[in-house]
Design an enzyme around this catalytic site. Structure first.
Site, PDB file in Angstrom:
ATOM      1  CB  VAL A  63      41.663  47.118  37.861  1.00 36.90           C
ATOM      2  CG1 VAL A  63      40.464  46.008  37.902  1.00 36.90           C
ATOM      3  CG2 VAL A  63      42.045  48.365  38.160  1.00 36.90           C
ATOM      4  CB  CYS A  64      44.734  41.627  38.351  1.00 33.84           C
ATOM      5  SG  CYS A  64      44.963  42.690  36.938  1.00 33.84           S
ATOM      6  CD  GLN A  65      46.915  42.905  43.649  1.00 30.53           C
ATOM      7  OE1 GLN A  65      47.211  44.237  44.670  1.00 30.53           O
ATOM      8  NE2 GLN A  65      48.956  42.926  43.534  1.00 30.53           N
TER       9      GLN A  65
END
Length: 166
Positions: A63-65
């Site tokens: 999700v952060c990527q």
């Protein structure tokens, strides 16, 4: 130090945010974080520009990527705007990810040393010493025009709402 355990969850479980949550209309507090070369960076370094602060827990999660890829893509469409991507990851990990992915339109910054950003903006997760997910938009005058503390940390932010205020 202010603590709030009613604003966000992580995998469905409440977590405690430490610091003062900012709100629309506030003057954006200056903060110090680290660049990928370990030199300090401050919000005031970007004075006179619109600033989007993309906040996330760890570059090593999908999700952060995705969040970093999306903001990197959107950065090419914005005038007089810088996107600061901030987490408590080590600067080396952030730099490695951006180099591998070819992300060169965002500025990755690390809050790992002093968590100065996390506490001044109320994104620091007490239980994990990571930052909660969210977005802060600041206008050229240094006033906050949008804030999102994503209610469930494992979800992506509302990109459209943040970009709309720009």
């Amino acid at each position: 130090m202010n603590k709030n355990n009613e604003l966000v969850t992580f995998a469905g479980n409440p977590v405690t945010l430490v610091g003062t949550q900012v709100k629309v209309g506030d003057t954006a507090p200056d903060f110090t974080v680290l660049r990928n070369d370990l030199t300090p960076a401050k919000l005031s370094d970007f004075k006179g520009k619109k600033v989007v602060i993309a906040v996330y827990p760890s570059i090593d999660t999908g999700v952060c990527q995705a969040q970093n890829r999306k903001f990197n893509e959107e950065a090419t469409k914005l005038d007089n705007t810088v996107i600061l991507s901030i987490s408590c990851d080590l600067p080396f990990a952030q730099g490695r990810f951006c180099a591998t992915e070819g992300l060169n339109n965002i500025v990755t910054l690390s809050d790992h040393k002093d968590v100065d950003f996390g506490t001044k903006y109320g994104f620091l997760v007490d239980e994990l010493r990571l930052l909660a997910r969210g977005t802060v938009v600041i206008n050229e005058e240094g006033v906050i025009t949008f804030v999102e503390y994503v209610p469930e940390i494992t979800n992506e932010p509302n990109y459209a709402a943040a970009l709309e205020v720009l």
